[in-house]
Write an enzyme that holds these catalytic residues in place. Structure first.
Site, PDB file in Angstrom:
ATOM      1  N   HIS A   1       6.183   5.433  -4.905  1.00 52.45           N
ATOM      2  CA  HIS A   1       5.786   4.432  -3.907  1.00 52.45           C
ATOM      3  C   HIS A   1       6.798   3.282  -3.801  1.00 52.45           C
ATOM      4  CE1 HIS A   1       1.687   6.130  -3.897  1.00 52.45           C
ATOM      5  NE2 HIS A   1       1.706   6.080  -5.214  1.00 52.45           N
TER       6      HIS A   1
HETATM    7  C1  BDR Z   1       0.796   1.203  -5.526  1.00 45.89           C
HETATM    8  O1  BDR Z   1      -0.180   0.951  -6.523  1.00 45.89           O
HETATM    9  C2  BDR Z   1       0.407   1.005  -7.802  1.00 45.89           C
HETATM   10  O2  BDR Z   1      -0.344   1.814  -8.623  1.00 45.89           O
HETATM   11  C3  BDR Z   1       1.830   1.464  -7.624  1.00 45.89           C
HETATM   12  O3  BDR Z   1       2.679   0.787  -8.526  1.00 45.89           O
HETATM   13  C4  BDR Z   1       2.142   1.136  -6.195  1.00 45.89           C
HETATM   14  O4  BDR Z   1       2.646  -0.182  -6.069  1.00 45.89           O
HETATM   15  C5  BDR Z   1       0.486   2.530  -4.863  1.00 45.89           C
HETATM   16  O5  BDR Z   1      -0.773   2.497  -4.278  1.00 45.89           O
END
Ligand code: BDR
Ligand code: CA
Length: 313
Positions: free
Chosen positions: A243
């Site tokens: 992500h």
């Molecule tokens: C986001 O949530 C976190 O768990 C990850 O680091 C990312 O920023 C994804 O939904």
């Protein structure tokens, strides 16, 4: 305008760690002024520790790392150990950091830097809940007009949510903060789940990280080994979505991403859909566009960039 000055606001998190490593490996593209930590994936004492572990892994113990807000503006903290493990950075075995935290509060650092440099100079790169950014905007409303851009990971439209059926984790944890940020008037670029779920670390891509043979390459492969189990089980996908590195990759190669400039509003009232990014992708309202909401990524280009840059560390 190269390198661009950025502040990374983060809650590491394995994918946050990779995003930070990518930025620190790319000094010709981005100058990281500092790293500001927020509570999110794990509580603040762990995110501040993890950010320093990552800086030391990158050979940058000089990087200022600030502690910020330890809870959302108006809600109890929700964390994500079920994804990231109890440390937030489970997977590799990395030494505890030696470098100290920088003195002062993350929010004051953000305000101070935006007031110090010329308007339009600093891009904020939030990778976690938006509590620090919203608090800075509340405390110093003048900074909104000085922000070059906010490039953030959060939300989803076609993919729905990942922590509830309609909400993505970063926005869900602090919807009030997200609402403040999306209304602040600064240019915003959003990397939603629609993009990040296309940035999957397949076995082949993870082997390329491991094959670098460097401490950073091996640690990234081990982080992915750990957190991919969650997404594989949940989505039946080929690997874990990276992500947060979409944010720092955008600062280096914006051409890897495409999206639409649209209106995005945050649900802050309904418990059922709390934290939903209500994205007017199809332009069915007359609400003014306030964000560039990405929808597609050149995933091969993204992983080539990431592997090349990680090789430098
Ligand atoms: C986001 O949530 C976190 O768990 C990850 O680091 C990312 O920023 C994804 O939904
Ligand atoms: Ca994150």
């Amino acid at each position: 305008m190269h390198p661009r000055k950025i502040i990374i606001d983060t809650d590491p998190g394995q994918d946050d760690a990779v995003a930070i490593l990518l930025a620190l490996a790319s000094p010709e593209d981005v100058e990281v002024l500092g790293i500001t930590c927020v509570a999110g994936n794990v509580p603040l004492p762990l995110t501040t520790k993890n950010a320093r572990i990552v800086c030391e892994l990158a050979g940058r113990p000089d990087m200022p790392v600030y502690a910020g807000c330890d809870r959302p503006l108006d809600r109890d903290l929700v964390t994500a150990e079920h994804v990231h493990g109890k440390t937030g950075l489970d997977g590799p075995s990395l030494p505890d950091p030696v470098m100290p935290l920088a003195q002062g509060h993350a929010v004051d650092f953000i305000i101070d830097q935006l007031r110090t440099y010329a308007p339009g100079t600093i891009t904020l790169c939030p990778l976690g809940p938006l509590t620090n950014i919203a608090t800075a905007l509340q405390k110093a409303p003048d900074i909104a007009a000085r922000i070059a851009k906010i490039v953030l990971m959060g939300g989803g439209y076609f993919e729905g949510g990942n922590i509830t059926p309609t909400a993505e984790f970063n926005i869900y944890v602090d919807p009030q903060a997200a609402d403040i940020v999306f209304k602040c008037g600064a240019p915003i670029v959003v990397m939603p789940l629609d993009v990040t779920h296309k940035a999957l670390v397949t076995a082949e891509r993870n082997n390329a990280f491991r094959a670098l043979g460097t401490p950073a390459g091996i640690a990234v492969a081990q982080m992915t080994d750990f957190f991919e189990r969650f997404d594989k089980e949940k989505y039946g996908s080929n690997g874990a979505p990276l992500h947060d590195p979409c944010v720092t990759a955008y600062m280096i190669r914006p051409d890897l991403f495409t999206g639409r400039h649209i209106n995005v509003e945050i649900e802050t009232q309904s418990e059922l859909t709390m934290g939903m990014t209500v994205a007017d992708w199809w332009g069915v309202t007359d609400r003014a566009p306030n964000a560039t909401f990405m929808g597609a990524i050149d995933a091969d280009g993204f992983f080539t960039l990431l592997t090349e840059r990680l090789a430098r560390l």
